[in-house]
Design a protein around this motif. Structure first.
Motif, short mmCIF file in Angstrom:
data_model
loop_
_atom_site.label_atom_id
_atom_site.label_comp_id
_atom_site.label_asym_id
_atom_site.label_seq_id
_atom_site.Cartn_x
_atom_site.Cartn_y
_atom_site.Cartn_z
N TRP A 93 0.85 -1.18 0.00
CA TRP A 93 0.00 0.00 0.00
C TRP A 93 0.89 1.24 0.00
O TRP A 93 2.01 1.20 0.51
N THR A 110 -8.07 9.35 -6.82
CA THR A 110 -8.21 7.92 -6.68
C THR A 110 -9.07 7.57 -5.48
O THR A 110 -9.28 8.37 -4.59
N MET A 167 -9.44 5.65 -2.12
CA MET A 167 -8.50 5.19 -1.10
C MET A 167 -9.22 4.43 -0.01
O MET A 167 -10.38 4.66 0.24
N VAL A 168 -8.50 3.53 0.61
CA VAL A 168 -8.98 2.89 1.82
C VAL A 168 -8.64 3.84 2.95
O VAL A 168 -7.50 4.25 3.10
N LYS A 220 -2.32 0.50 -4.36
CA LYS A 220 -3.48 0.85 -3.53
C LYS A 220 -3.03 1.87 -2.50
O LYS A 220 -1.92 1.79 -1.98
N ARG A 221 -3.91 2.81 -2.17
CA ARG A 221 -3.53 3.88 -1.26
C ARG A 221 -4.27 3.80 0.06
O ARG A 221 -5.44 3.45 0.12
#
Length: 168
Positions: A56, A64, A66-67, A109-110
């Motif tokens: 991550w 984007t 993001m989680v 993934k961020r």
């Protein structure tokens, strides 16, 4: 849960006495490692890390999804037995440049922190509102992963840093 933190460090940041990433590296070498960023020759290990599904990038980006990692992240950590987090270890201006000039970072993934306290780090100008310094990010990740003693140790080390402001 295994947490590994990669500090992708801007070359100017390596020798700055105000670099907080060094605190995490010195205090938690089992969890943290440094890779010096290069625009023209990305580190081969970094390129391998960016291709792994458990990697991550901790970096806010408006374009984007993001989680959002909050103070109640037990589901996130319990669903990921192993996690590697890349933190851009630089000034905010340098970090944005690193992100823009490194297309491979755009594919990761961020993570984004929400509901965290304001930064206690005031040694640099042009700080981003709501932005944390590198060691505060590491401490937050450790705290969220249940390593509260390690997080507190880093927070205390940050509080001991000299408070003279620099031009960076």
């Amino acid at each position: 849960m295994s947490l590994q933190i990669i500090l992708l460090t801007h070359e100017r940041e390596v020798d700055r006495p105000t670099n907080t990433g060094r605190l995490a590296l010195e205090m938690h070498p089992d969890t943290c490692r440094r890779i010096v960023w290069s625009r023209v020759e990305p580190d081969p290990l970094l390129m391998d890390i960016t291709k792994q599904p458990d990697t991550w990038l901790l970096f806010p980006a408006d374009d984007t999804v993001m989680v959002e990692v909050t103070n109640s992240t037990s589901d996130f950590y319990s669903n990921n037995q192993s996690i590697q987090v890349i933190i851009l270890d630089a000034t905010w201006q340098e970090a944005r440049k690193m992100y823009r000039q490194s297309p491979y970072l755009n594919q990761i993934k961020r993570l984004n922190f929400t509901s965290v306290a304001n930064s206690q780090y005031a040694l640099r100008r042009n700080q981003v509102a709501g932005g944390l310094c590198t060691v505060e990010c590491v401490a937050q990740l450790m705290s969220d992963a249940g390593r509260t003693a390690d997080a507190e140790q880093l927070t205390q080390a940050l509080a001991m840093m000299p408070t003279q402001r620099t031009k960076a």
